[in-house]
Enzyme design. Structure first.
Site, PDB file in Angstrom:
ATOM      1  N   SER A  50     -14.726  37.928 -21.146  1.00 39.62           N
ATOM      2  CA  SER A  50     -13.456  38.558 -20.759  1.00 39.62           C
ATOM      3  C   SER A  50     -13.615  39.989 -20.255  1.00 39.62           C
ATOM      4  O   SER A  50     -12.661  40.555 -19.704  1.00 39.62           O
ATOM      5  CB  SER A  50     -12.497  38.561 -21.947  1.00 39.62           C
ATOM      6  OG  SER A  50     -13.058  39.263 -23.041  1.00 39.62           O
ATOM      7  N   TYR A  51     -14.777  40.608 -20.450  1.00 43.98           N
ATOM      8  CA  TYR A  51     -14.977  41.994 -19.985  1.00 43.98           C
ATOM      9  C   TYR A  51     -15.121  42.014 -18.471  1.00 43.98           C
ATOM     10  O   TYR A  51     -15.967  41.322 -17.927  1.00 43.98           O
ATOM     11  CB  TYR A  51     -16.232  42.604 -20.602  1.00 43.98           C
ATOM     12  CG  TYR A  51     -16.261  42.732 -22.098  1.00 43.98           C
ATOM     13  CD1 TYR A  51     -15.109  42.611 -22.876  1.00 43.98           C
ATOM     14  CD2 TYR A  51     -17.461  42.983 -22.767  1.00 43.98           C
ATOM     15  CE1 TYR A  51     -15.164  42.734 -24.261  1.00 43.98           C
ATOM     16  CE2 TYR A  51     -17.516  43.109 -24.150  1.00 43.98           C
ATOM     17  CZ  TYR A  51     -16.372  42.978 -24.881  1.00 43.98           C
ATOM     18  OH  TYR A  51     -16.430  43.093 -26.257  1.00 43.98           O
ATOM     19  N   SER A  52     -14.375  42.768 -17.689  1.00 45.81           N
ATOM     20  CA  SER A  52     -13.278  43.619 -18.124  1.00 45.81           C
ATOM     21  C   SER A  52     -11.996  43.200 -17.392  1.00 45.81           C
ATOM     22  O   SER A  52     -11.554  43.833 -16.446  1.00 45.81           O
ATOM     23  CB  SER A  52     -13.600  45.078 -17.838  1.00 45.81           C
ATOM     24  OG  SER A  52     -14.096  45.179 -16.482  1.00 45.81           O
ATOM     25  N   GLU A  62     -16.834  40.491 -15.156  1.00 42.43           N
ATOM     26  CA  GLU A  62     -17.514  41.557 -14.402  1.00 42.43           C
ATOM     27  C   GLU A  62     -18.730  42.094 -15.153  1.00 42.43           C
ATOM     28  O   GLU A  62     -19.787  42.331 -14.556  1.00 42.43           O
ATOM     29  CB  GLU A  62     -16.532  42.695 -14.098  1.00 42.43           C
ATOM     30  CG  GLU A  62     -15.510  42.378 -13.023  1.00 42.43           C
ATOM     31  CD  GLU A  62     -14.366  41.514 -13.521  1.00 42.43           C
ATOM     32  OE1 GLU A  62     -13.626  40.959 -12.677  1.00 42.43           O
ATOM     33  OE2 GLU A  62     -14.200  41.382 -14.758  1.00 42.43           O
TER      34      GLU A  62
END
Length: 312
Positions: A50-52, A62
């Site tokens: 899930s970052y970012s 990413e």
């Protein structure tokens, strides 16, 4: 190097957090931070699918993609322990078996690797997904060689116990690590039931927010303004007696060791039972040495007691 739980993962006692990659550190800066970390002896990199996603224009992944391109450029994948997480990517939410299988493939592709060394349940999916379904999905990934070990992050003690019991009863892969929110200004988020379970099952803790969003670096002081995307969350601790007491204690211990406050805050975590490696992130390579220095600082009993009292 310390070992995570009863696994074969030997890691540097400071895990480099990848949450800033693609957020407050662009690709060039991220490469420089990663280079500095490895040059200083580090080998343990933590990220999440899930970052970012929270950054305008980003979609999630990413950080993994930047780490993947960096590993490809440096040719150093086999020298590293890579940890990532599943459950919070906008297109891959939750811990269902189908989602875990699909999310793992996405992470492997972004990281440019054939295996994930430590795969975390980022957030629990209670009550929608039975723990057995999640564990069977992980077990299948491990048997396929795509994941080596599993861990969990944001989960209640009750669900953690249920998961460990299910793994033992059904012969499934079992969590070897917990990634809790744990630092000098947030102790009850780990100490107590969670820490007791981890100790009883021979697991290891890899705390996140080890520096409380930068507050424990000491750069947030009364009357100062810090240019940081996390400044609001960090500065709030200045408004509490505990926050101010912790800073004063860190100042005293840091002076004794001729060390930076960040180093001492991380060393306090490392001195705690079950903690194998706190996580901390850096936006610039100049911030990395103070993090890596935790490997060389050994707090005395008096140091730990002073910090314990200030943070109680």
């Amino acid at each position: 190097m310390p070992r995570i739980g009863n696994s074969d993962l030997n890691v540097h006692p400071l895990a480099l957090g990848g949450n800033v990659f693609g957020w407050t550190a662009d690709e060039e800066a991220s490469f420089a931070v990663l280079d500095a970390y490895v040059a200083g002896g580090g080998n343990f990199i933590d990220t999440a699918d899930s970052y970012s996603a929270w950054v305008p224009g980003n979609s999630g992944g990413e950080s993994e993609s930047i780490i993947g391109r960096w590993m490809a450029a440096r040719g150093n994948r086999d020298d590293l322990v890579i940890a990532t997480k599943v459950a919070r990517h906008p297109q891959r939410p939750g811990l269902s078996a189908a989602n875990i299988a699909a999310a793992a493939e996405d992470s492997l592709r972004r990281l440019g690797t054939d295996r994930i060394d430590l795969y975390y349940s980022h957030f629990d999916d209670e009550p929608y997904v039975p723990v057995a379904d999640t564990l069977r999905a992980y077990d299948a990934l491990i048997k396929a060689g795509k994941v080596r070990h599993i861990g969990m992050s944001n989960m209640t003690p009750e669900r953690l116990t249920e998961s460990l019991d299910t793994s033992a009863r059904e012969g499934l892969a079992s969590y070897i690590a917990i990634q809790p929110n744990y630092n000098l200004v947030s102790r009850d988020t780990y100490e107590g039931a969670r820490a007791d379970i981890v100790a009883a099952h021979g697991m290891s803790a890899v705390p996140y927010y080890g520096l409380a969003s930068g507050f424990l670096t000491g750069k947030y002081r009364p009357g100062t303004t810090v240019d940081s995307a996390r400044a609001g969350g960090a500065a709030k601790h200045l408004e509490t007696p505990k926050g101010r007491a912790v800073l004063a204690a860190l100042d005293e211990v840091a002076a004794r060791h001729d060390a930076e406050l960040a180093t001492i805050a991380l060393a306090w975590l490392l001195a705690k039972p079950t903690v194998v490696a706190p996580i901390a992130s850096a936006r610039t390579p100049e911030q990395v040495p103070a993090l890596l220095a935790v490997a060389d600082v050994k707090l005395t009993t008096e140091d730990v007691a002073l910090l314990d009292e200030a943070s109680a």
